[in-house]
Scaffold this motif. Sequence first.
Motif, PDB file in Angstrom:
ATOM      1  N   SER A 147      -6.357  -2.178  30.512  1.00  0.00           N
ATOM      2  CA  SER A 147      -6.594  -1.360  29.306  1.00  0.00           C
ATOM      3  C   SER A 147      -7.463  -2.146  28.345  1.00  0.00           C
ATOM      4  CB  SER A 147      -5.271  -1.012  28.617  1.00  0.00           C
ATOM      5  OG  SER A 147      -5.528  -0.372  27.364  1.00  0.00           O
ATOM      6  N   ARG A 180      -7.972  -1.056  25.096  1.00  0.00           N
ATOM      7  CA  ARG A 180      -7.722  -0.732  23.692  1.00  0.00           C
ATOM      8  C   ARG A 180      -6.978  -1.880  23.007  1.00  0.00           C
ATOM      9  NH1 ARG A 180      -3.061   2.122  21.863  1.00  0.00           N
ATOM     10  NH2 ARG A 180      -1.371   1.836  23.369  1.00  0.00           N
ATOM     11  N   PHE A 197      -0.375  -1.558  25.187  1.00  0.00           N
ATOM     12  CA  PHE A 197       0.948  -2.081  25.568  1.00  0.00           C
ATOM     13  C   PHE A 197       0.820  -3.041  26.752  1.00  0.00           C
ATOM     14  CE2 PHE A 197       2.184   2.186  23.765  1.00  0.00           C
ATOM     15  CZ  PHE A 197       2.708   1.670  22.586  1.00  0.00           C
ATOM     16  N   ASN A 198      -0.147  -2.782  27.622  1.00  0.00           N
ATOM     17  CA  ASN A 198      -0.319  -3.672  28.773  1.00  0.00           C
ATOM     18  C   ASN A 198      -0.853  -5.029  28.341  1.00  0.00           C
ATOM     19  OD1 ASN A 198       0.291  -2.227  31.477  1.00  0.00           O
ATOM     20  ND2 ASN A 198      -0.624  -0.697  30.121  1.00  0.00           N
ATOM     21  N   PRO A 258      -2.043  -0.436  33.598  1.00  0.00           N
ATOM     22  CA  PRO A 258      -1.667   0.847  32.990  1.00  0.00           C
ATOM     23  C   PRO A 258      -1.629   1.941  34.054  1.00  0.00           C
ATOM     24  CG  PRO A 258      -3.749   0.005  32.086  1.00  0.00           C
ATOM     25  CD  PRO A 258      -3.428  -0.799  33.289  1.00  0.00           C
ATOM     26  N   GLU A 259      -0.980   3.040  33.720  1.00  0.00           N
ATOM     27  CA  GLU A 259      -0.980   4.189  34.639  1.00  0.00           C
ATOM     28  C   GLU A 259      -1.786   5.323  34.029  1.00  0.00           C
ATOM     29  OE1 GLU A 259       2.311   5.250  37.322  1.00  0.00           O
ATOM     30  OE2 GLU A 259       2.528   7.012  36.042  1.00  0.00           O
ATOM     31  N   TYR A 260      -2.840   5.706  34.737  1.00  0.00           N
ATOM     32  CA  TYR A 260      -3.662   6.853  34.334  1.00  0.00           C
ATOM     33  C   TYR A 260      -3.567   7.882  35.452  1.00  0.00           C
ATOM     34  CZ  TYR A 260      -6.212   4.461  30.502  1.00  0.00           C
ATOM     35  OH  TYR A 260      -6.581   3.826  29.346  1.00  0.00           O
ATOM     36  N   ASN A 261      -3.004   9.040  35.130  1.00  0.00           N
ATOM     37  CA  ASN A 261      -2.933  10.116  36.119  1.00  0.00           C
ATOM     38  C   ASN A 261      -2.364   9.636  37.450  1.00  0.00           C
ATOM     39  OD1 ASN A 261      -4.030  11.980  34.264  1.00  0.00           O
ATOM     40  ND2 ASN A 261      -6.039  11.085  34.610  1.00  0.00           N
ATOM     41  N   TYR A 262      -1.252   8.924  37.327  1.00  0.00           N
ATOM     42  CA  TYR A 262      -0.479   8.438  38.481  1.00  0.00           C
ATOM     43  C   TYR A 262      -1.182   7.341  39.271  1.00  0.00           C
ATOM     44  CZ  TYR A 262       3.309  11.957  38.299  1.00  0.00           C
ATOM     45  OH  TYR A 262       4.394  12.714  37.948  1.00  0.00           O
ATOM     46  N   ALA A 307       2.993  -1.326  31.815  1.00  0.00           N
ATOM     47  CA  ALA A 307       3.689  -0.550  30.791  1.00  0.00           C
ATOM     48  C   ALA A 307       3.024   0.811  30.712  1.00  0.00           C
ATOM     49  CB  ALA A 307       3.580  -1.256  29.435  1.00  0.00           C
ATOM     50  N   ALA A 308       3.834   1.850  30.536  1.00  0.00           N
ATOM     51  CA  ALA A 308       3.277   3.201  30.441  1.00  0.00           C
ATOM     52  C   ALA A 308       4.159   4.068  29.560  1.00  0.00           C
ATOM     53  CB  ALA A 308       3.155   3.828  31.832  1.00  0.00           C
ATOM     54  N   ALA A 309       3.585   5.163  29.117  1.00  0.00           N
ATOM     55  CA  ALA A 309       4.329   6.087  28.258  1.00  0.00           C
ATOM     56  C   ALA A 309       5.430   6.804  29.034  1.00  0.00           C
ATOM     57  CB  ALA A 309       3.361   7.103  27.665  1.00  0.00           C
ATOM     58  N   GLY A 310       5.203   7.034  30.313  1.00  0.00           N
ATOM     59  CA  GLY A 310       6.166   7.776  31.127  1.00  0.00           C
ATOM     60  C   GLY A 310       7.372   6.927  31.503  1.00  0.00           C
ATOM     61  N   ARG A 344       3.803   4.140  39.755  1.00  0.00           N
ATOM     62  CA  ARG A 344       2.888   4.772  40.718  1.00  0.00           C
ATOM     63  C   ARG A 344       1.554   4.045  40.721  1.00  0.00           C
ATOM     64  NH1 ARG A 344       5.809   9.633  38.017  1.00  0.00           N
ATOM     65  NH2 ARG A 344       4.894   8.507  36.264  1.00  0.00           N
TER      66      ARG A 344
END
Length: 189
Positions: free
Chosen positions: A15, A17, A21-22, A81-85, A116-119, A125
């Motif tokens: 990430s 940004r 979080f990552n 990070p996880e983007y769209n699984y 780390a991810a929001a989900g 995944r």
Amino acid sequence: MSDSGNLSVLGICGSLRKASFNRAALNVAIALKPAEMSVTVADISQIPPYNEDVRTQGFPATVETLRRQIAAADALLFACPEYNYSMSGVLKNAIDWASRPPDQPFAGKPCAIIGAAAGMAGSARAQYDLRRSCVFLDMHPLNKPEVLIGQAQTKFDADGNLLDEAARGFIRDLMANLADWARLHAKKG
Ligand SMILES: Cc1cc2nc3c(=O)[nH]c(=O)nc-3n(C[C@H](O)[C@H](O)[C@H](O)COP(=O)(O)O)c2cc1C
């Protein structure tokens, strides 16, 4: 591994940004690493989108730097990070560039993954996808512990401090295991 037994680890965060979080998790890993380990974080922000036509003319300077850093490291630490699984495009793109011949620099490299991810699944995944790429590239991903920080927005404060003690414990254990894992591979190498 240096003569003094010091281990150099290259951190690669998927990430870009500022308040990632990552990236914050990577900072926590650096704070909790064993004393004999040093961690440098790669800057992958300026790596262009992969283009084979460009590659055949020569690696861009940002990619050369990353490839050199990977080759020189005793181990790698991915913050995923996880983007769209799946893993973020930024991370996949950096891996794709760095992986091209000659002298594929990931080969034989011990590595570990945190995420780390929001989900709820805490980037599980994405991490499994990254793990598959690690295997294809002949890296040696550490199996345990898994560091899956779910609902990350509730686990970090505004300054990027990880408030979840269980997650901090997993990160501490992962860093200790990564040090052992890197030493094991250095002996074999
Ligand atoms: C393009 C995009 C896709 C996302 N897909 C997922 C997803 O599949 N699973 C999930 O848990 N979170 C998903 N998210 C939310 C991210 O987990 C969240 O934005 C997280 O903060 C990103 O990591 P970072 O804080 O390190 O930037 C997605 C976010 C973006 C921007």
